[in-house]
Every structure is written in C-alpha cells, then in structure tokens.
Write a protein that holds these residues in place. Structure first.
Motif, PDB file in Angstrom:
ATOM      1  N   ASN A  74      -8.398 -52.405  -4.689  1.00  0.00           N
ATOM      2  CA  ASN A  74      -9.704 -52.368  -4.036  1.00  0.00           C
ATOM      3  C   ASN A  74     -10.784 -52.773  -5.044  1.00  0.00           C
ATOM      4  O   ASN A  74     -10.525 -52.893  -6.238  1.00  0.00           O
ATOM      5  N   HIS A  75     -11.979 -52.979  -4.556  1.00  0.00           N
ATOM      6  CA  HIS A  75     -13.074 -53.460  -5.401  1.00  0.00           C
ATOM      7  C   HIS A  75     -13.320 -52.536  -6.597  1.00  0.00           C
ATOM      8  O   HIS A  75     -13.495 -53.004  -7.718  1.00  0.00           O
ATOM      9  N   GLU A  76     -13.327 -51.228  -6.378  1.00  0.00           N
ATOM     10  CA  GLU A  76     -13.598 -50.285  -7.463  1.00  0.00           C
ATOM     11  C   GLU A  76     -12.524 -50.364  -8.553  1.00  0.00           C
ATOM     12  O   GLU A  76     -12.841 -50.317  -9.743  1.00  0.00           O
ATOM     13  N   SER A 130      -3.477 -55.866  -2.703  1.00  0.00           N
ATOM     14  CA  SER A 130      -4.360 -56.029  -3.853  1.00  0.00           C
ATOM     15  C   SER A 130      -5.143 -54.749  -4.134  1.00  0.00           C
ATOM     16  O   SER A 130      -5.239 -53.854  -3.300  1.00  0.00           O
ATOM     17  N   GLY A 140      -8.839 -61.104  -0.988  1.00  0.00           N
ATOM     18  CA  GLY A 140      -7.949 -59.988  -1.239  1.00  0.00           C
ATOM     19  C   GLY A 140      -6.777 -60.044  -0.283  1.00  0.00           C
ATOM     20  O   GLY A 140      -6.739 -60.848   0.641  1.00  0.00           O
ATOM     21  N   ARG A 178     -10.574 -52.979  -9.232  1.00  0.00           N
ATOM     22  CA  ARG A 178     -10.724 -54.268  -9.927  1.00  0.00           C
ATOM     23  C   ARG A 178     -11.886 -54.215 -10.902  1.00  0.00           C
ATOM     24  O   ARG A 178     -11.780 -54.673 -12.036  1.00  0.00           O
TER      25      ARG A 178
END
Length: 124
Positions: free
Chosen positions: A15-17, A13, A9, A19
């Motif tokens: 965040n995981h949630e 970019s 990342g 994406r």
C-alpha cells in the motif's frame, strides 16, 4: 537511475504507506531522492550523490583537469570521460553532484545559452 511512481499498483503490491516508508528509509540513506513534495515519485540512485561527486573529482584529477572548463555534456559524453563511471551518466544526477561540489567550492557552474552550453569551471 530508476524512477518509481505510486500511480499504479496490483493486488499483491504494497500500500502507499508501506511504499513510502520503504522509500523514505532509502532516501535517508542517500540511495534515493523524492522528486516531488507529495512523495509520489522517487529517484533511485545507483550511487549516492556524494559518491558521484567523489567520482567526478577523481575523474578531474586523473585527467589533469583541475583548472579546466568543460560543458556538462562533455563531462557525461565527451572523449575524456569514455571508459569511466561518469560516461553516459544521467544528466539530472550529474547536475546534482556538480551542485554539491559547487557548494563545497570545488567548481563553479555557469549557464550557457542552452542546456548544451552549461559549463563547469573546476578549481580542485
């Protein structure tokens, strides 16, 4: 075919949630598939698996292969597939499309002594 991994990342970019939400939406649309249970890797598809399956059936019918036997390698890189969308197709995607067609009774997949020997018997 594209692979997306959440391992890297940058400052700008998602965040995981975010994406995972984005990729979950395209997975629901059939344009991607999760490659692992933790949703950290995703396979992005050029065509939906069902669309690849339709292309394979069209290839079989256009080439008079309705009752033929071919190896998976012949389907993706053989003389018959040259000039078609399935020529050079990613093996993982091809196998998924073939399994979908097998579940619909359009073909039978059989194992060989190696992955190069795996075959398909069409019954379109």
């Amino acid at each position: 075919m594209w692979w997306i991994s959440f391992e890297c990342g940058s400052a700008g970019s998602l965040n995981h949630e975010a994406r995972e939400a984005f990729l979950s939406a395209i997975v629901l649309d059939g344009r991607a598939e999760w490659m692992d249970k933790s949703h950290r890797q995703c396979l992005i598809l050029w065509h939906r698996i069902k669309d690849w399956a339709d292309l394979i059936i069209r290839f079989v019918k256009e080439n008079g292969l309705e009752d033929s036997v071919m190896t998976i390698e012949e389907i993706r890189s053989g003389i018959e597939s040259r000039g078609t969308d399935i020529h050079g197709m990613d093996r993982t995607v091809l196998v998924r499309a073939l399994k979908l067609l097998e579940n619909k009774g359009k073909l039978a997949i059989f194992k060989g002594t190696s992955t190069d020997d795996e075959g398909v018997k069409f019954s379109v």
